[in-house]
Write a protein that holds these residues in place. Structure first.
Motif, PDB file in Angstrom:
ATOM      1  N   PRO A  29     -55.822   3.241  23.151  1.00  0.00           N
ATOM      2  CA  PRO A  29     -54.909   4.320  21.805  1.00  0.00           C
ATOM      3  C   PRO A  29     -53.670   4.173  21.849  1.00  0.00           C
ATOM      4  CG  PRO A  29     -55.520   5.726  24.258  1.00  0.00           C
ATOM      5  CD  PRO A  29     -55.975   4.361  24.589  1.00  0.00           C
ATOM      6  N   ALA A  82     -52.880   7.631  18.043  1.00  0.00           N
ATOM      7  CA  ALA A  82     -53.104   8.597  19.045  1.00  0.00           C
ATOM      8  C   ALA A  82     -52.203   9.698  19.170  1.00  0.00           C
ATOM      9  CB  ALA A  82     -54.057   7.733  20.210  1.00  0.00           C
ATOM     10  N   HIS A 102     -56.535   9.820  22.541  1.00  0.00           N
ATOM     11  CA  HIS A 102     -57.316   9.771  20.958  1.00  0.00           C
ATOM     12  C   HIS A 102     -58.102  11.287  20.763  1.00  0.00           C
ATOM     13  CE1 HIS A 102     -57.090   5.986  18.454  1.00  0.00           C
ATOM     14  NE2 HIS A 102     -57.343   5.529  18.928  1.00  0.00           N
TER      15      HIS A 102
END
Length: 392
Positions: A29, A82, A102
């Motif tokens: 992320p 993210a 995420h």
């Protein structure tokens, strides 16, 4: 066998592969405007399907264009970023980037887009090209505007644009939207309070700084509840910056609230309420209170024809998905609003069920069951839109 069942069978046969793609995104992320690895990896997948790539639009954003006929283009957007959050899922593919997660399902959104592009690439070319718009920084409300400011719709201007989000509040497989307001506008309503600080043992020599803050919070809550009627709103104080030590009364405080709304008149009213409340608190406590309002997200307003198209496609075939008219807009905000303010389009929700957890929760995990059928819906939405705008 019709094309819907054929594509559902293909998605089932490739489900493990798409899950692995999603899990790889989940492991890596990256937050707003830092999506360098994510952007490069997503572009690789789309280039492998025959898409032309236009990079560095809005920083880490890009466009992947699947060729079609000479007709008008259609756009499909995915977000990529993210959240600055510590993951607590315990998954074998949990985040490998500390303090990044995420937690909103953008890993799944990217994978849905790859699967959708895969279905289109293996079929007959559409009457016009498809622009897959891969957007950074949705979570901070700046990615869409960054792409537009960087000339997105000069590089590609689709005749229709579509966006989607996994939605845990809806049962798995329920697709939902509404014409008009779908996602709320969002203002940050902040205040600074300045006065005379001093020693905590001698409060009589200082201004009542926290009394002023408390009264301001109370008064804003009272007025927003009483005066902002009609269309739904959501007002809540969320942050404060204050004293630095337990024995010092500070001379400067800051406090801010989140304000979500769908009626533009409420955006004007909140400015009046904040200004009048600051003046009232200043006079009452002998301090200087000032409002500081910042627009974060605009209202996401769905085009009725584009929304009807998504509903028609969702109802037209048996793919394990059902359509539900959204009874009201969400008070959550979304910067896809900037795209559909410029181009007619529709933003819709794809039910993920609460088994995935709530969005922005440290235990959230995108529901991989959506990879079995949602890409087929998305592909058919793009097909129908392409045919319609081409006049076929």
């Amino acid at each position: 066998m019709n094309h819907v069942q054929d594509e559902l069978d293909w998605l089932a046969a490739n489900h493990d592969r798409f899950c692995e793609i999603r899990h790889t995104f989940h492991r890596h992320p990256e937050i707003a405007f830092e999506e360098n690895w994510t952007s490069a990896r997503l572009a690789e997948h789309l280039a492998a399907l025959g898409c032309g790539i236009s990079r560095k639009i809005g920083g880490t954003g890009f466009i992947a264009t699947l060729p079609g006929g000479e007709g008008p283009a259609i756009g499909l957007r995915t977000d990529m970023d993210a959240l600055p959050q510590i993951e607590e899922t315990g998954l074998p593919f949990a985040s490998e980037n500390p303090g990044r997660m995420h937690a909103c399902g953008h890993d799944g959104h990217m994978t849905l887009l790859i699967a959708t592009a895969s279905l289109l690439a293996r079929g007959t070319p559409l009457p016009g090209p498809v622009h897959f718009i891969c957007q950074p920084a949705e979570e901070v409300g700046r990615g869409a505007l960054a792409m537009l400011d960087d000339g997105l719709f000069e590089v590609c201007r689709p005749a229709r644009i579509f966006g989607y989000h996994n939605w845990p509040e809806l049962p798995v497989g329920t697709v939902s939207a509404r014409p008009g307001a779908i996602m709320a506008a969002y203002f940050n309503v902040g205040f600074t309070i300045d006065g005379k600080g001093g020693h905590a043992a001698l409060p009589e020599l200082s201004d009542d700084m926290y009394g002023a803050m408390a009264a301001l919070i109370t008064r804003m809550n009272e007025r927003t509840r009483a005066e902002l009627t009609g269309a739904p709103t959501a007002f809540a104080f969320t942050q404060n910056i204050g004293g630095l030590a337990p024995n010092i009364i500070p001379n400067h405080l800051e406090v801010s609230a989140s304000f979500r709304f769908v009626d533009p008149a409420h955006g004007q009213q909140i400015e009046t309420i904040a200004t009048e409340t600051a003046a009232e608190i200043s006079a009452r406590f002998g301090v200087t209170a000032k409002p500081v309002l910042r627009r974060i997200f605009d209202l996401a307003d769905n085009d009725p024809a584009a929304t009807a198209l998504v509903a028609d496609v969702a109802r037209a075939a048996e793919r394990g998905l059902t359509w539900q008219d959204a009874p009201r807009p969400s008070m959550i905000s979304e910067d896809f609003a900037a795209f559909i303010a410029a181009v007619p389009g529709c933003y819709f929700w794809i039910g993920a069920g609460l088994e995935a957890g709530a969005l922005h929760n440290s235990r959230f995990n995108f529901n991989d069951r959506l990879l079995l059928n949602a890409p087929q819906l998305l592909a058919d939405v793009l097909r129908k839109a392409s045919v319609e705008v081409a006049g076929h």
